[in-house]
Write a protein that holds these residues in place. Sequence first.
Motif, PDB file in Angstrom:
ATOM      1  N   TYR A   1       4.486 -10.492  -3.417  1.00  0.00           N
ATOM      2  CA  TYR A   1       5.608 -10.673  -2.505  1.00  0.00           C
ATOM      3  C   TYR A   1       6.185 -12.073  -2.662  1.00  0.00           C
ATOM      4  O   TYR A   1       5.450 -13.050  -2.807  1.00  0.00           O
ATOM      5  N   ARG A   2       7.513 -12.145  -2.603  1.00  0.00           N
ATOM      6  CA  ARG A   2       8.193 -13.438  -2.560  1.00  0.00           C
ATOM      7  C   ARG A   2       9.345 -13.324  -1.566  1.00  0.00           C
ATOM      8  O   ARG A   2      10.081 -12.329  -1.557  1.00  0.00           O
ATOM      9  N   LYS A   3       9.517 -14.345  -0.741  1.00  0.00           N
ATOM     10  CA  LYS A   3      10.601 -14.331   0.238  1.00  0.00           C
ATOM     11  C   LYS A   3      11.953 -14.412  -0.461  1.00  0.00           C
ATOM     12  O   LYS A   3      12.126 -15.172  -1.417  1.00  0.00           O
ATOM     13  N   LYS A   4      12.897 -13.653   0.030  1.00  0.00           N
ATOM     14  CA  LYS A   4      14.250 -13.727  -0.501  1.00  0.00           C
ATOM     15  C   LYS A   4      14.950 -14.983   0.032  1.00  0.00           C
ATOM     16  O   LYS A   4      14.770 -15.351   1.188  1.00  0.00           O
ATOM     17  N   LYS A  15      12.630   1.027   4.695  1.00  0.00           N
ATOM     18  CA  LYS A  15      12.332   1.464   3.333  1.00  0.00           C
ATOM     19  C   LYS A  15      11.536   2.766   3.305  1.00  0.00           C
ATOM     20  O   LYS A  15      11.313   3.348   2.250  1.00  0.00           O
ATOM     21  N   LEU A  44      11.639  -9.174   1.408  1.00  0.00           N
ATOM     22  CA  LEU A  44      10.678  -9.615   0.399  1.00  0.00           C
ATOM     23  C   LEU A  44      10.951  -8.954  -0.940  1.00  0.00           C
ATOM     24  O   LEU A  44      11.098  -7.732  -1.019  1.00  0.00           O
ATOM     25  N   TYR A  45      11.020  -9.767  -1.991  1.00  0.00           N
ATOM     26  CA  TYR A  45      10.981  -9.216  -3.335  1.00  0.00           C
ATOM     27  C   TYR A  45       9.558  -8.681  -3.565  1.00  0.00           C
ATOM     28  O   TYR A  45       8.571  -9.351  -3.251  1.00  0.00           O
ATOM     29  N   THR A  46       9.463  -7.496  -4.088  1.00  0.00           N
ATOM     30  CA  THR A  46       8.152  -6.869  -4.249  1.00  0.00           C
ATOM     31  C   THR A  46       7.956  -6.415  -5.686  1.00  0.00           C
ATOM     32  O   THR A  46       8.808  -5.729  -6.248  1.00  0.00           O
ATOM     33  N   THR A  47       6.842  -6.813  -6.269  1.00  0.00           N
ATOM     34  CA  THR A  47       6.439  -6.352  -7.597  1.00  0.00           C
ATOM     35  C   THR A  47       5.135  -5.587  -7.450  1.00  0.00           C
ATOM     36  O   THR A  47       4.177  -6.102  -6.859  1.00  0.00           O
ATOM     37  N   GLN A  67       4.538 -17.100  -4.562  1.00  0.00           N
ATOM     38  CA  GLN A  67       4.326 -15.676  -4.384  1.00  0.00           C
ATOM     39  C   GLN A  67       3.040 -15.454  -3.591  1.00  0.00           C
ATOM     40  O   GLN A  67       2.117 -16.271  -3.619  1.00  0.00           O
ATOM     41  N   LEU A 111       6.962  -1.765   1.315  1.00  0.00           N
ATOM     42  CA  LEU A 111       8.262  -2.329   0.949  1.00  0.00           C
ATOM     43  C   LEU A 111       8.977  -2.862   2.185  1.00  0.00           C
ATOM     44  O   LEU A 111       9.131  -2.149   3.177  1.00  0.00           O
ATOM     45  N   GLU A 140      12.499  -5.231   3.258  1.00  0.00           N
ATOM     46  CA  GLU A 140      13.761  -5.707   2.700  1.00  0.00           C
ATOM     47  C   GLU A 140      13.830  -7.212   2.474  1.00  0.00           C
ATOM     48  O   GLU A 140      14.408  -7.658   1.494  1.00  0.00           O
TER      49      GLU A 140
END
Length: 334
Positions: A171-174, A59, A68-71, A96, A64, A66
């Motif tokens: 962070y949240r695991k995909k 990234k 992990l969903y990142t907000t 999260q 960032l 890949e």
Amino acid sequence: MKNKIEVPIITSHQYYALPLSIIYSNATIKPWIYSEFIQMHTYRGREDERMHVNLYNNKNERFLYEPLYTTMSPYKQFVGGNDVICVFKCLLNDEQYIYDFVDHFYIRSFGINEHFIHDILIYGYDDDLQVFYAYAYHGTKLSEFDIPYSEYEAAYNSDYQKEKSHLTLLYRKKDERFYPNICRIGYHLLDYLNGINTYNRESPLSVDLYKPIFGLEVYDELKYNLQYMRDWNLRIDIPDMYCVYDHKKFMHERVVYLDEHTDVKCPDDLKSKFAEIENAGRIMIMLVMKLNRIGLSNETDYNNLMRRFDRMKELEKEAFTNYYEYNRSVFENA
């Protein structure tokens, strides 16, 4: 409650170690890491010319990853006051993880006597004990902490904190399975061997580095930096040198993993070469810590470290070249 974490092999910089502790704890997304961090680069500070060391991930941005969903949310737009405790618990219940920047002065277990904004990863909580479970650095060591709600609230809402611009990240695991990217591994090995700027190859984001050096050419920059530190009577930056050592440790782990799980093979004699490189990195770190203690004016250890940089470069050039050639057809047909 606690969301899963596991100590990753890369721990030199918190912006690697904290997100990777999430990735390492999940078997379905962990294989992603074996395609990453092959490339290593340095850059210099624009004001003082001091060298810094980083590893490369896909990234091109330290926060960032890949799998992990990142907000991301600016501090002032996220949450304030005592609502932070309630909001963070809700986020944790939603599986999260909270990567935050707080004033460590207010957290007693850190033992810091001045205001200091730094990273922290919140991965769980206990209402009976009235604590958050957190991952953070104690000195140069990644450690687990139980942080009382009251201390965290004070650290989050610090007046010193409000003057600083930073992000709160979630962070949240995909929910998908990741695999090593063999094609990517192949051309990153070539980039490393040939000192190629991988940012220029991929560049999804604009990256502004001052005097960047890539791959095996980093060893010449390490020698420059050592001379610079000596000339100005400065201490060697330990996290940056640990980053170099992390690169050697992880490359050894990578070749073993790929040999066991993919068509990218590594014969035993070549594995022993990567183990030798890892051990050379370990000795390098011991020398760096010794020189920081006794001073860079010590001619014997200073010259020993300079020679060790040259030797590590030779070892890596041979090992990386042989590894690529052994698997050339696998890489080129991936």
